[in-house]
Write an enzyme that holds these catalytic residues in place. Structure first.
Site, PDB file in Angstrom:
ATOM      1  N   GLU A   1      41.749  52.287  32.134  1.00 24.27           N
ATOM      2  CA  GLU A   1      40.013  52.508  32.978  1.00 24.27           C
ATOM      3  C   GLU A   1      39.680  52.919  32.965  1.00 24.27           C
ATOM      4  OE1 GLU A   1      39.300  50.651  30.531  1.00 24.27           O
ATOM      5  OE2 GLU A   1      40.454  48.526  30.185  1.00 24.27           O
TER       6      GLU A   1
ATOM      7  N   HIS B   1      37.439  46.252  38.356  1.00 24.62           N
ATOM      8  CA  HIS B   1      37.875  44.987  37.238  1.00 24.62           C
ATOM      9  C   HIS B   1      38.905  43.963  37.722  1.00 24.62           C
ATOM     10  CE1 HIS B   1      38.529  44.339  33.034  1.00 24.62           C
ATOM     11  NE2 HIS B   1      39.241  44.843  33.445  1.00 24.62           N
TER      12      HIS B   1
ATOM     13  N   HIS C   1      40.459  40.205  36.392  1.00 24.04           N
ATOM     14  CA  HIS C   1      40.399  39.528  34.972  1.00 24.04           C
ATOM     15  C   HIS C   1      40.328  37.688  35.964  1.00 24.04           C
ATOM     16  CE1 HIS C   1      42.953  41.622  32.187  1.00 24.04           C
ATOM     17  NE2 HIS C   1      41.612  42.339  32.561  1.00 24.04           N
TER      18      HIS C   1
ATOM     19  N   GLU D   1      22.881  31.225  47.601  1.00 27.90           N
ATOM     20  CA  GLU D   1      23.260  32.621  47.976  1.00 27.90           C
ATOM     21  C   GLU D   1      23.468  33.479  45.839  1.00 27.90           C
ATOM     22  OE1 GLU D   1      28.216  32.118  48.107  1.00 27.90           O
ATOM     23  OE2 GLU D   1      27.210  33.882  48.475  1.00 27.90           O
TER      24      GLU D   1
ATOM     25  N   HIS E   1      37.035  39.083  28.133  1.00 30.06           N
ATOM     26  CA  HIS E   1      38.261  39.740  28.897  1.00 30.06           C
ATOM     27  C   HIS E   1      38.203  39.718  30.560  1.00 30.06           C
ATOM     28  CE1 HIS E   1      39.959  44.238  28.874  1.00 30.06           C
ATOM     29  NE2 HIS E   1      40.002  43.789  30.099  1.00 30.06           N
TER      30      HIS E   1
HETATM   31  P1  13P Z   1      45.419  49.198  33.230  1.00 28.56           P
HETATM   32  O1  13P Z   1      46.740  48.486  33.447  1.00 28.56           O
HETATM   33  O2  13P Z   1      45.907  49.893  32.385  1.00 28.56           O
HETATM   34  O3  13P Z   1      45.331  49.360  34.980  1.00 28.56           O
HETATM   35  O4  13P Z   1      45.326  48.125  32.178  1.00 28.56           O
HETATM   36  C1  13P Z   1      44.140  46.991  32.151  1.00 28.56           C
HETATM   37  C2  13P Z   1      43.519  45.927  32.191  1.00 28.56           C
HETATM   38  O5  13P Z   1      43.197  45.244  32.872  1.00 28.56           O
HETATM   39  C3  13P Z   1      43.005  47.083  30.775  1.00 28.56           C
HETATM   40  O6  13P Z   1      41.894  46.109  30.480  1.00 28.56           O
HETATM   41 ZN    ZN Z   2      41.499  43.954  32.246  1.00 32.85          ZN
END
Ligand code: 13P
Ligand code: ZN
Length: 276
Positions: A115, A139, A141, A169, A210
């Site tokens: 990313e 980023h 999940h 908040e 995602h």
């Molecule tokens: P990477 O291991 O390449 O960082 O990918 C993980 C991910 O969350 C892709 O969206």
């Molecule tokens: Zn991801």
């Protein structure tokens, strides 16, 4: 100074481990990047071993010559604290913002996160709109937020308003709201372009089915933002699991009063009257 002793490196490692402990980083899920300050680059420069230049996959001219600390592609957040030299790397961008080279880390091979285009395009936008203040792109999940992308309409207004309503908040922590990117193939320039467009306006962008991108000035603020959004999503999931309708909630006028006292500007587009 030893590379791993530098405060910014320690802060990066701690944040990655905090994310792992929250359960947001199964396997290699998620990635983190930090735009290193010039004086911090000098603190660790003696440890650099420069590798060959590689294409970023997009162009970020306003980041030319800058250095970033980033997680490696396919690397596990749970390993960052145990073997940082294998899991993360520092990269330098060339004078056009087209190529990068690794200057530290990933000692067993590999490349920065897939990313990287999204991280760097978000950094570029944030550097422009915050006058260089923002340095972190994260980023993750985040489970509850991802779950919501299957049941809420995928637009900025709905996500912002529902997340704001779940915790008082929230409008203070992310007054600009959150943006939503529909499902797209991850890891490339296209999703990076769409996300960075939203980052002109917001500090948070949802990737449908995602995860989430959060940006901020430092590690604490950016982790805190991710945590606040995900906590709010968790409350919404719990509420929807009990019953689909709210019996009572925070109303648009209540938000307006909150905005006055906490001195934040809440865009009126999020304070719409809902259909009964
Ligand atoms: P990477 O291991 O390449 O960082 O990918 C993980 C991910 O969350 C892709 O969206
Ligand atoms: Zn991801």
């Amino acid at each position: 100074m030893q590379f791993l002793e530098a405060e910014f490196v320690q802060g990066f490692i701690r944040m990655a481990n905090d994310g792992w402990e929250q359960g947001w980083h199964e396997r290699n899920g998620g990635n983190l990047s930090y735009r290193v300050k010039p004086e911090e680059v000098e603190e660790v420069r003696e440890s650099f071993v420069e590798k060959e230049w590689q294409s970023i996959g997009t162009t970020v001219p306003d980041l030319a010559g800058e250095f970033f600390l980033v997680t490696g592609s396919g690397k596990y957040f749970r390993n960052v604290i145990l073997k940082p030299e294998d899991s993360i790397c520092m990269i330098e961008l060339d004078n056009k913002g087209e190529n990068y080279r690794i200057v530290w880390g990933l000692v067993n091979g590999g490349r920065p996160t897939s990313e990287l285009p999204s991280h760097l395009m978000n950094h570029e936008v944030k550097k422009q709109v915050t006058n260089g203040k923002y340095r972190v792109v994260y980023h993750a999940h985040t489970t509850n937020l991802i779950a919501l992308t299957f049941v809420l309409p995928l637009n900025d207004e709905t996500f912002t308003r529902e997340l704001w309503e779940m915790a008082t908040e929230c409008p203070v922590v992310f007054p600009a709201g959150v943006g939503v990117v529909p499902w797209m193939v991850p890891g490339g320039r296209e999703i990076a372009v769409e996300t960075s467009k939203l980052m002109k306006e917001y500090d948070v962008a949802v990737w449908a089915h995602h995860g989430l991108f959060a940006t901020g000035e430092d590690f604490d603020l950016t982790f805190g933002l991710m945590h606040t959004v995900e906590k709010s999503a968790e409350i919404l999931v719990k509420m929807l699991s009990m019953q689909p309708q709210k019996r009572q909630t925070i109303t648009p006028d209540m938000f307006r009063n909150l905005a006055k006292d906490f001195k934040v500007i809440l865009p009126e587009k999020f304070l719409f009257e809902k259909e009964k």
